[in-house]
Design a protein around this motif. Structure first.
Motif, PDB file in Angstrom:
ATOM      1  N   PRO A 194       0.677  -1.109   0.149  1.00  0.00           N
ATOM      2  CA  PRO A 194       0.256  -0.058   0.001  1.00  0.00           C
ATOM      3  C   PRO A 194       0.732   1.314   0.141  1.00  0.00           C
ATOM      4  O   PRO A 194       0.514   2.452  -0.589  1.00  0.00           O
ATOM      5  N   VAL A 195       2.263   1.234   0.594  1.00  0.00           N
ATOM      6  CA  VAL A 195       2.846   2.191   0.798  1.00  0.00           C
ATOM      7  C   VAL A 195       3.430   2.922  -0.991  1.00  0.00           C
ATOM      8  O   VAL A 195       3.441   3.865  -1.230  1.00  0.00           O
ATOM      9  N   PHE A 196       3.583   1.553  -1.623  1.00  0.00           N
ATOM     10  CA  PHE A 196       3.747   2.090  -3.056  1.00  0.00           C
ATOM     11  C   PHE A 196       2.884   2.911  -3.793  1.00  0.00           C
ATOM     12  O   PHE A 196       2.979   3.484  -4.399  1.00  0.00           O
ATOM     13  N   TYR A 197       1.685   2.308  -3.335  1.00  0.00           N
ATOM     14  CA  TYR A 197       0.401   3.113  -4.194  1.00  0.00           C
ATOM     15  C   TYR A 197       0.130   4.185  -3.571  1.00  0.00           C
ATOM     16  O   TYR A 197      -0.083   5.401  -4.447  1.00  0.00           O
ATOM     17  N   MET A 198       0.500   4.711  -2.242  1.00  0.00           N
ATOM     18  CA  MET A 198       0.222   5.882  -1.751  1.00  0.00           C
ATOM     19  C   MET A 198       1.229   6.730  -2.395  1.00  0.00           C
ATOM     20  O   MET A 198       1.272   8.095  -2.720  1.00  0.00           O
ATOM     21  N   ILE A 199       2.704   6.229  -2.473  1.00  0.00           N
ATOM     22  CA  ILE A 199       3.588   7.435  -3.100  1.00  0.00           C
ATOM     23  C   ILE A 199       3.298   7.593  -4.471  1.00  0.00           C
ATOM     24  O   ILE A 199       3.668   8.696  -4.889  1.00  0.00           O
ATOM     25  N   VAL A 200       3.242   6.485  -5.360  1.00  0.00           N
ATOM     26  CA  VAL A 200       2.787   6.800  -6.647  1.00  0.00           C
ATOM     27  C   VAL A 200       1.598   7.672  -6.615  1.00  0.00           C
ATOM     28  O   VAL A 200       1.736   8.749  -7.541  1.00  0.00           O
ATOM     29  N   ALA A 201       0.547   7.709  -6.197  1.00  0.00           N
ATOM     30  CA  ALA A 201      -0.648   8.592  -6.140  1.00  0.00           C
ATOM     31  C   ALA A 201      -0.269  10.039  -5.779  1.00  0.00           C
ATOM     32  O   ALA A 201      -0.552  11.175  -6.215  1.00  0.00           O
ATOM     33  N   ALA A 202       0.690  10.230  -4.687  1.00  0.00           N
ATOM     34  CA  ALA A 202       1.526  11.503  -4.453  1.00  0.00           C
ATOM     35  C   ALA A 202       2.252  12.158  -5.406  1.00  0.00           C
ATOM     36  O   ALA A 202       1.731  13.350  -5.837  1.00  0.00           O
ATOM     37  N   VAL A 203       2.975  11.250  -6.225  1.00  0.00           N
ATOM     38  CA  VAL A 203       3.692  11.676  -7.127  1.00  0.00           C
ATOM     39  C   VAL A 203       2.826  12.128  -8.458  1.00  0.00           C
ATOM     40  O   VAL A 203       2.917  13.367  -8.947  1.00  0.00           O
ATOM     41  N   VAL A 204       1.921  11.236  -8.794  1.00  0.00           N
ATOM     42  CA  VAL A 204       0.714  11.726  -9.690  1.00  0.00           C
ATOM     43  C   VAL A 204       0.090  12.852  -9.292  1.00  0.00           C
ATOM     44  O   VAL A 204      -0.035  13.951 -10.500  1.00  0.00           O
ATOM     45  N   GLY A 205      -0.240  13.245  -8.117  1.00  0.00           N
ATOM     46  CA  GLY A 205      -0.976  14.386  -7.956  1.00  0.00           C
ATOM     47  C   GLY A 205      -0.248  15.489  -7.931  1.00  0.00           C
ATOM     48  O   GLY A 205      -0.785  16.560  -8.420  1.00  0.00           O
ATOM     49  N   ILE A 206       1.371  15.577  -7.605  1.00  0.00           N
ATOM     50  CA  ILE A 206       2.055  16.537  -7.817  1.00  0.00           C
ATOM     51  C   ILE A 206       2.407  16.853  -9.413  1.00  0.00           C
ATOM     52  O   ILE A 206       2.335  17.888  -9.883  1.00  0.00           O
ATOM     53  N   ILE A 207       2.590  15.611 -10.150  1.00  0.00           N
ATOM     54  CA  ILE A 207       3.007  16.003 -11.495  1.00  0.00           C
ATOM     55  C   ILE A 207       1.701  16.581 -12.170  1.00  0.00           C
ATOM     56  O   ILE A 207       1.905  17.476 -13.039  1.00  0.00           O
ATOM     57  N   PHE A 208       0.578  15.983 -12.011  1.00  0.00           N
ATOM     58  CA  PHE A 208      -0.586  16.301 -12.880  1.00  0.00           C
ATOM     59  C   PHE A 208      -1.347  17.648 -12.213  1.00  0.00           C
ATOM     60  O   PHE A 208      -2.456  17.842 -12.557  1.00  0.00           O
ATOM     61  N   LYS A 209      -0.966  18.193 -10.965  1.00  0.00           N
ATOM     62  CA  LYS A 209      -1.553  19.098 -10.220  1.00  0.00           C
ATOM     63  C   LYS A 209      -2.907  19.086  -9.933  1.00  0.00           C
ATOM     64  O   LYS A 209      -3.897  19.873 -10.054  1.00  0.00           O
ATOM     65  N   LEU A 210      -3.359  17.801  -9.186  1.00  0.00           N
ATOM     66  CA  LEU A 210      -4.622  17.143  -9.137  1.00  0.00           C
ATOM     67  C   LEU A 210      -4.771  17.818  -7.838  1.00  0.00           C
ATOM     68  O   LEU A 210      -6.051  17.896  -7.130  1.00  0.00           O
TER      69      LEU A 210
END
Length: 172
Positions: free
Chosen positions: A156-172
């Motif tokens: 789950p840590v992997f998915y949380m980190i990926v989601a955080a990075v995606v949120g930053i990159i795509f400015k969600l």
């Protein structure tokens, strides 16, 4: 006065949120409608923060809501209110479980509670989805994460980190 109110309201949540942290979510939605302690948008943020920090979801959310409302004393009051019923109930159950574990009425009560807990968890998931899927992009991300989680068993840590990075990159 606010500390007692925080304690009392979160005590009620702790008393009836049988089934874990996600079961507290419908109760928190109810609190957001009755008090100006936090909005539903802030509740969605609280859930995201509580899910990504160590510790039980309900406790993290109570602490955050109490702190936001009345600082450190509010955090203590809300957290203690949420935890106290579980502490008392577990101590009582631990003392009685050996004696009544084979009692058919006890088994029937526990069996009857399970569907209600499941319904509360499903409603919490629905409310969280309603708050989180605000755009087509969010929906696509939801589908991609759901499929990834279903077919690729990562931490789950992997998915949380990926989601955080995606949120930053795509400015969600």
């Amino acid at each position: 006065m606010i500390y007692w109110l925080l304690f009392y309201e979160f005590f009620k949540v702790g008393l009836f949120a049988i089934g874990g942290g996600l079961v507290t979510v419908p109760f928190l939605f109810d609190l957001s409608e009755h008090y100006a302690w936090f909005s539903t948008k802030e509740l969605a943020d609280m859930i995201a923060i509580a899910e990504s920090t160590p510790g039980p979801l309900g406790v993290n959310m109570a602490t955050f809501a109490g702190y936001k409302t009345a600082g450190i004393p509010g955090a203590v009051a809300a957290t203690f209110g949420l935890v106290l019923p579980s502490l008392v109930i577990i101590m009582i159950i631990a003392g009685l479980l050996k004696k009544f574990k084979d009692n058919p009425y006890v088994r029937q009560v526990l069996s009857g509670i399970r569907p209600a807990v499941m319904a509360l968890i499903l409603m919490a998931g629905y409310e969280i989805a309603r708050l989180a899927i605000l755009s087509f992009e969010n929906f696509i991300l939801f589908v991609l994460f759901a499929l990834s989680i279903r077919f690729y068993k990562a931490s789950p840590v992997f998915y949380m980190i990926v989601a955080a990075v995606v949120g930053i990159i795509f400015k969600l």
